[in-house]
Design an enzyme around this catalytic site. Structure first.
Site, PDB file in Angstrom:
ATOM      1  N   ASP A  78       0.855  -1.370   0.152  1.00 18.82           N
ATOM      2  CA  ASP A  78       0.151   0.340   0.651  1.00 18.82           C
ATOM      3  C   ASP A  78       0.582   1.399  -0.156  1.00 18.82           C
ATOM      4  OD1 ASP A  78       0.569  -0.703   2.447  1.00 18.82           O
ATOM      5  OD2 ASP A  78      -1.046   0.029   3.417  1.00 18.82           O
ATOM      6  N   SER A  94     -14.158   3.019  26.628  1.00 19.76           N
ATOM      7  CA  SER A  94     -14.274   1.771  25.470  1.00 19.76           C
ATOM      8  C   SER A  94     -14.227   0.980  26.320  1.00 19.76           C
ATOM      9  CB  SER A  94     -13.647   1.616  25.169  1.00 19.76           C
ATOM     10  OG  SER A  94     -12.562   0.267  24.965  1.00 19.76           O
ATOM     11  N   LEU A 153      -5.856  -7.298  12.722  1.00 21.54           N
ATOM     12  CA  LEU A 153      -6.744  -6.723  12.441  1.00 21.54           C
ATOM     13  C   LEU A 153      -7.191  -6.020  12.423  1.00 21.54           C
ATOM     14  CD1 LEU A 153      -8.165 -10.675  14.149  1.00 21.54           C
ATOM     15  CD2 LEU A 153      -6.907 -10.618  11.506  1.00 21.54           C
ATOM     16  N   SER A 174      -8.359  -3.252  14.629  1.00 22.75           N
ATOM     17  CA  SER A 174      -8.767  -3.108  15.456  1.00 22.75           C
ATOM     18  C   SER A 174      -8.751  -1.324  15.339  1.00 22.75           C
ATOM     19  CB  SER A 174      -8.679  -3.751  16.323  1.00 22.75           C
ATOM     20  OG  SER A 174      -7.286  -3.118  17.950  1.00 22.75           O
ATOM     21  N   GLU A 207      -4.076   8.433  11.863  1.00 24.47           N
ATOM     22  CA  GLU A 207      -3.980   6.856  13.067  1.00 24.47           C
ATOM     23  C   GLU A 207      -1.943   7.775  12.603  1.00 24.47           C
ATOM     24  OE1 GLU A 207      -4.752   3.200  12.338  1.00 24.47           O
ATOM     25  OE2 GLU A 207      -2.339   2.563  12.789  1.00 24.47           O
ATOM     26  N   ASP A 230      -5.890  -0.158   5.836  1.00 21.27           N
ATOM     27  CA  ASP A 230      -6.513  -0.863   6.574  1.00 21.27           C
ATOM     28  C   ASP A 230      -7.890   0.164   6.826  1.00 21.27           C
ATOM     29  OD1 ASP A 230      -4.700  -2.203   7.175  1.00 21.27           O
ATOM     30  OD2 ASP A 230      -4.003  -1.209   8.880  1.00 21.27           O
ATOM     31  N   TYR A 234       8.541  -1.226  11.085  1.00 20.54           N
ATOM     32  CA  TYR A 234       7.404  -1.583   9.689  1.00 20.54           C
ATOM     33  C   TYR A 234       8.145  -0.196   8.945  1.00 20.54           C
ATOM     34  CZ  TYR A 234       3.324  -0.188   7.595  1.00 20.54           C
ATOM     35  OH  TYR A 234       2.456   0.206   6.557  1.00 20.54           O
TER      36      TYR A 234
HETATM   37  P1  ADP Z   1      -4.395  -3.778  15.113  1.00 21.97           P
HETATM   38  O1  ADP Z   1      -4.578  -2.751  14.656  1.00 21.97           O
HETATM   39  O2  ADP Z   1      -3.179  -5.221  14.264  1.00 21.97           O
HETATM   40  O3  ADP Z   1      -5.413  -4.418  16.071  1.00 21.97           O
HETATM   41  P2  ADP Z   1      -2.404  -2.065  16.400  1.00 21.97           P
HETATM   42  O4  ADP Z   1      -1.915  -1.902  17.348  1.00 21.97           O
HETATM   43  O5  ADP Z   1      -2.936  -0.852  15.562  1.00 21.97           O
HETATM   44  O6  ADP Z   1      -2.833  -3.193  16.221  1.00 21.97           O
HETATM   45  O7  ADP Z   1      -4.108  -1.105  17.288  1.00 21.97           O
HETATM   46  C1  ADP Z   1      -4.397  -1.474  18.970  1.00 21.97           C
HETATM   47  C2  ADP Z   1      -4.797  -0.216  19.703  1.00 21.97           C
HETATM   48  O8  ADP Z   1      -5.890   0.235  18.917  1.00 21.97           O
HETATM   49  C3  ADP Z   1      -4.853  -0.719  21.021  1.00 21.97           C
HETATM   50  O9  ADP Z   1      -4.036  -0.733  21.657  1.00 21.97           O
HETATM   51  C4  ADP Z   1      -5.514   0.612  21.026  1.00 21.97           C
HETATM   52  O10 ADP Z   1      -4.696   1.469  21.954  1.00 21.97           O
HETATM   53  C5  ADP Z   1      -6.844   0.747  19.994  1.00 21.97           C
HETATM   54  N1  ADP Z   1      -7.544   0.206  20.230  1.00 21.97           N
HETATM   55  C6  ADP Z   1      -8.293  -0.539  19.192  1.00 21.97           C
HETATM   56  N2  ADP Z   1     -10.040  -0.708  19.257  1.00 21.97           N
HETATM   57  C7  ADP Z   1     -10.310  -0.573  20.523  1.00 21.97           C
HETATM   58  C8  ADP Z   1     -10.953  -0.834  21.464  1.00 21.97           C
HETATM   59  N3  ADP Z   1     -12.015  -1.086  20.830  1.00 21.97           N
HETATM   60  N4  ADP Z   1     -10.996   0.303  22.954  1.00 21.97           N
HETATM   61  C9  ADP Z   1      -9.820   0.716  22.761  1.00 21.97           C
HETATM   62  N5  ADP Z   1      -8.686   0.995  21.972  1.00 21.97           N
HETATM   63  C10 ADP Z   1      -8.712   0.380  21.250  1.00 21.97           C
HETATM   64 MG    MG Z   2      -3.546  -1.500  13.383  1.00 24.14          MG
END
Ligand code: ADP
Ligand code: MG
Length: 367
Positions: free
Chosen positions: A30, A61, A114, A116, A149, A161, A213
């Site tokens: 990407d 959250s 994945l 998040s 981000e 993403d 990365y």
């Molecule tokens: P990925 O995107 O692969 O899951 P990342 O490190 O990019 O991993 O993002 C994960 C981070 O995003 C978590 O450590 C947290 O800071 C934030 N995050 C994602 N989802 C939530 C949620 N539901 N509540 C709080 N923080 C979240």
């Molecule tokens: Mg991520």
């Protein structure tokens, strides 16, 4: 939304959701202006939100159990940075973002590759855009969420993403040209082909993810510079062979061959030849392992075990150094492949993996 009611004592004005994603093929392409082919997971982040009269945002959250309030005068750190980053980027883009209170919950595993983080940004962005009645076309949203981000939370991710979380369609993979941001929705009905996509969360602890990365990005930029082209998207294998630096050569070879594998995968899927994408997935894994050097023993073990148990193809998905493996398997072979991977992990003394069958779901939406 019961969580919103529990936190704020009233129903929210609306509830929005945005999914996590897996990338079928096209890794680390990407940010090289190349091609990717993710699909949205059924797992998603759900946010209930209501406007407030002041320029102030409160977010709770369920995953962290924390409630954070911020205004425009401060830089927010930690997980709420992904939320504050969305507010910040919308204001930077000239939108009048309403103050809001939000409650969110997610069944996307955090930090498993994945996405998040994109699910979080995309759900909040969709909620705030709707609440504020912002005139913000869907195809312009991923770049804003990505900037939140990159520039606010300080994570140097590419555009994939957020594009997947916002633009995917159920039953389809998203063929995205990361240079033009043009998309094509490619039918990806694995069940109709008698197949299943198994996602195996390897639970491998992420090691040096951010630094490695960033190092890969830099090497790719240096390789493009050495070749006198805007991005590795424009390189050919012949050009790559001329690179003087062997590390640049390996990294660039991954990107060039991976872009081609995405195009080949799309061509096969357009023809309904789903099973035949397996070897491309496996070749993608070998390229990430040998040329891009972003795999770890756990993901290599999962790929090998899945292939030995009869998977048509298997590869790590996501940025690397841990995370998840995808395996394309016969629909009735998911248990067999799952046990093979679980046994291989036990033999190596690794944390037990968490496999699940992934069905391509919809992108961000109001519920
Ligand atoms: P990925 O995107 O692969 O899951 P990342 O490190 O990019 O991993 O993002 C994960 C981070 O995003 C978590 O450590 C947290 O800071 C934030 N995050 C994602 N989802 C939530 C949620 N539901 N509540 C709080 N923080 C979240
Ligand atoms: Mg991520």
């Amino acid at each position: 939304m019961k969580q919103f009611v529990a936190v704020y004592g009233a129903e929210p004005e609306g509830v929005w959701a945005a999914p996590g994603r897996v990338n079928l093929i096209g890794e680390h392409t990407d940010y090289n202006d190349g091609f990717v082919l993710p699909f949205a997971l059924p797992q998603r982040t759900v946010v209930g939100a209501s406007r407030v009269d002041t320029p102030e945002w409160t977010v709770w959250s369920e995953q962290t159990g924390e409630r954070i309030t911020f205004d425009l005068s401060e830089h927010v750190a930690g997980w709420a940075a992904y939320v504050a980053g969305v507010v910040w980027v919308l204001r930077e883009a000239g939108f009048d973002v309403p103050g809001a209170r939000m409650a969110l919950t997610s069944d996307v595993p955090l930090g498993a590759g994945l996405s998040s983080s994109a699910a979080l940004e995309s759900s909040v962005l969709t909620a705030l855009a709707d609440l504020g009645g912002l005139d913000l076309p869907v195809d312009e949203r991923p770049a804003l969420a990505q900037r939140a981000e990159n520039d606010y939370a300080g994570m140097p991710c590419g555009i994939m993403d957020q594009s997947a979380s916002i633009r995917c369609r159920a039953g389809h993979a998203l063929f995205l040209d990361c240079r033009t941001l043009e998309v094509e929705h490619i039918p990806f009905d694995v069940a109709a082909a008698g197949l299943a996509v198994l996602v195996i969360d390897t639970k491998a602890p992420h090691r040096h993810v951010t630094g490695e990365y960033a190092a890969r990005r830099t090497t790719c930029e240096e390789a493009a510079h050495a070749l006198g082209i805007p991005a590795l998207r424009d390189a050919t294998l012949a050009m790559v062979a001329d690179l003087a630096d062997p590390v640049q050569q390996r990294r660039a070879r991954h990107v060039v061959t991976e872009d081609q594998r995405v195009l080949d995968t799309v061509a096969l899927l357009r023809d309904g030849r789903v099973r035949e994408i397996g070897p491309l997935m496996t070749a993608s894994h070998a390229s990430m392992r040998d040329d891009f050097e972003i795999t770890v023993p756990e993901v290599d073990t999962a790929v090998e075990a899945a292939l030995s148990a009869g998977a048509y193809g298997a590869r790590m998905t996501g940025g690397g150094f841990g995370g998840c493996v995808l395996a394309l398997v016969d629909a009735d072979a998911t248990n067999k492949v799952t046990s093979a991977v679980t046994d291989a992990f036990a033999a190596c003394g690794y944390t037990p993996p968490e496999p699940f069958v992934a069905i391509p779901g919809p992108g961000a939406t109001r519920l």
